[in-house]
Design a protein around this motif. Sequence first.
Motif, short mmCIF file in Angstrom:
data_model
loop_
_atom_site.label_atom_id
_atom_site.label_comp_id
_atom_site.label_asym_id
_atom_site.label_seq_id
_atom_site.Cartn_x
_atom_site.Cartn_y
_atom_site.Cartn_z
N GLU A 185 0.83 -1.20 0.00
CA GLU A 185 0.00 0.00 0.00
C GLU A 185 0.87 1.26 0.00
O GLU A 185 2.00 1.25 0.51
N LEU A 186 0.32 2.31 -0.58
CA LEU A 186 0.98 3.60 -0.57
C LEU A 186 0.75 4.27 0.78
O LEU A 186 -0.39 4.52 1.17
N CYS A 187 1.83 4.57 1.49
CA CYS A 187 1.74 5.31 2.75
C CYS A 187 2.37 6.68 2.54
O CYS A 187 3.44 6.80 1.93
N GLN A 188 1.69 7.70 3.03
CA GLN A 188 2.17 9.07 2.86
C GLN A 188 2.13 9.81 4.19
O GLN A 188 1.42 9.42 5.11
N GLU A 189 2.88 10.89 4.25
CA GLU A 189 2.84 11.73 5.43
C GLU A 189 2.84 13.20 5.04
O GLU A 189 3.36 13.58 3.98
N LEU A 190 2.25 13.99 5.90
CA LEU A 190 2.28 15.44 5.79
C LEU A 190 3.14 15.98 6.91
O LEU A 190 3.00 15.55 8.06
N VAL A 191 4.02 16.90 6.58
CA VAL A 191 4.78 17.64 7.58
C VAL A 191 4.21 19.06 7.57
O VAL A 191 4.43 19.82 6.62
N ILE A 192 3.45 19.38 8.60
CA ILE A 192 2.71 20.63 8.69
C ILE A 192 3.43 21.53 9.68
O ILE A 192 3.53 21.20 10.86
N THR A 193 3.95 22.65 9.21
CA THR A 193 4.82 23.48 10.03
C THR A 193 4.11 24.75 10.49
O THR A 193 3.39 25.39 9.71
N LYS A 194 4.33 25.10 11.75
CA LYS A 194 3.78 26.33 12.31
C LYS A 194 4.77 27.47 12.03
O LYS A 194 5.87 27.48 12.56
N PRO A 195 4.38 28.46 11.23
CA PRO A 195 5.33 29.52 10.87
C PRO A 195 5.59 30.48 12.03
O PRO A 195 4.82 30.56 12.99
N GLU A 196 6.67 31.22 11.90
CA GLU A 196 7.01 32.29 12.85
C GLU A 196 5.87 33.30 12.88
O GLU A 196 5.35 33.73 11.85
N GLY A 197 5.43 33.65 14.09
CA GLY A 197 4.39 34.66 14.25
C GLY A 197 2.98 34.18 14.06
O GLY A 197 2.04 34.98 14.10
N TYR A 198 2.79 32.88 13.85
CA TYR A 198 1.45 32.32 13.68
C TYR A 198 0.65 32.50 14.96
O TYR A 198 1.14 32.21 16.05
N GLN A 199 -0.58 32.96 14.83
CA GLN A 199 -1.40 33.28 16.01
C GLN A 199 -2.64 32.40 16.07
O GLN A 199 -3.24 32.07 15.04
N THR A 200 -3.02 32.02 17.28
CA THR A 200 -4.27 31.31 17.54
C THR A 200 -5.03 32.04 18.63
O THR A 200 -4.54 33.01 19.20
N ARG A 201 -6.22 31.52 18.93
CA ARG A 201 -7.02 32.13 20.02
C ARG A 201 -6.60 31.60 21.39
O ARG A 201 -7.23 31.95 22.39
N PHE A 202 -5.52 30.81 21.45
CA PHE A 202 -5.13 30.18 22.72
C PHE A 202 -3.66 30.45 23.06
O PHE A 202 -3.04 29.66 23.77
N ASP A 203 -3.13 31.56 22.61
CA ASP A 203 -1.72 31.87 22.84
C ASP A 203 -1.52 32.50 24.22
O ASP A 203 -1.08 33.64 24.34
N TYR A 204 -1.85 31.72 25.24
CA TYR A 204 -1.71 32.23 26.62
C TYR A 204 -1.27 31.10 27.53
O TYR A 204 -1.30 29.96 27.13
#
Length: 204
Positions: A185-204
């Motif tokens: 079977e074909l197995c794949q992966e994603l490498v998902i990177t959080k960039p510098e300065g990325y903001q969420t509603r939970f940055d506390y």
Amino acid sequence: MNKTPDIRAFRPEKLFKPRNFIKPALSQKQYLEIGAGKGMHAMQFAEANPDKELIAVERTKNKFDVFAQRAKELKLDNLTPVHADALPYVVHAFPAKSLDGVFLLYPNPEPKSAAQRWLNMPFFEFLLSRMKDGASVVLASNIESYIDEAEQQARELWQLPVERKVIPKTSSRTHFEVKYLQRGELCQELVITKPEGYQTRFDY
């Protein structure tokens, strides 16, 4: 992120601490694995990276028991197996910007409940908030439609850079990965990177 994602906000205050919860002492190089199974990847990672700490969470008791026993025998000081549901554990265990990386290897594809797939969940925004700038989520699957959807959600909903890779046939990070690759079977992966300065509603 540039704008609030078009998804309902996660409510961390609704989640109670897991039973027998112990707040971990975190390292300068702290990693998290969710859905560790019997710990095959977790133990490989800890052995190969003695300078990095890994907390590996598994919800299913019989899998966790096998994992915990093997980890104990290997005496890996930089590996902490945890028996818990991942969502409340993450909420109570990790402060903002504390994780260097997250592994989601062969998660349940939730064929009957798309809302329960990781990148479709409001929780994913909270998970991103616990990651340092430059940290990555590694998501692996043998289901191409799952990878397709996750890649699209990463780019469009979460506005994150993504690298998509084919997993080599010689890879053996988890029991599932070994089984799928042996079947051809074909197995794949994603490498998902959080960039510098990325903001969420939970940055506390």
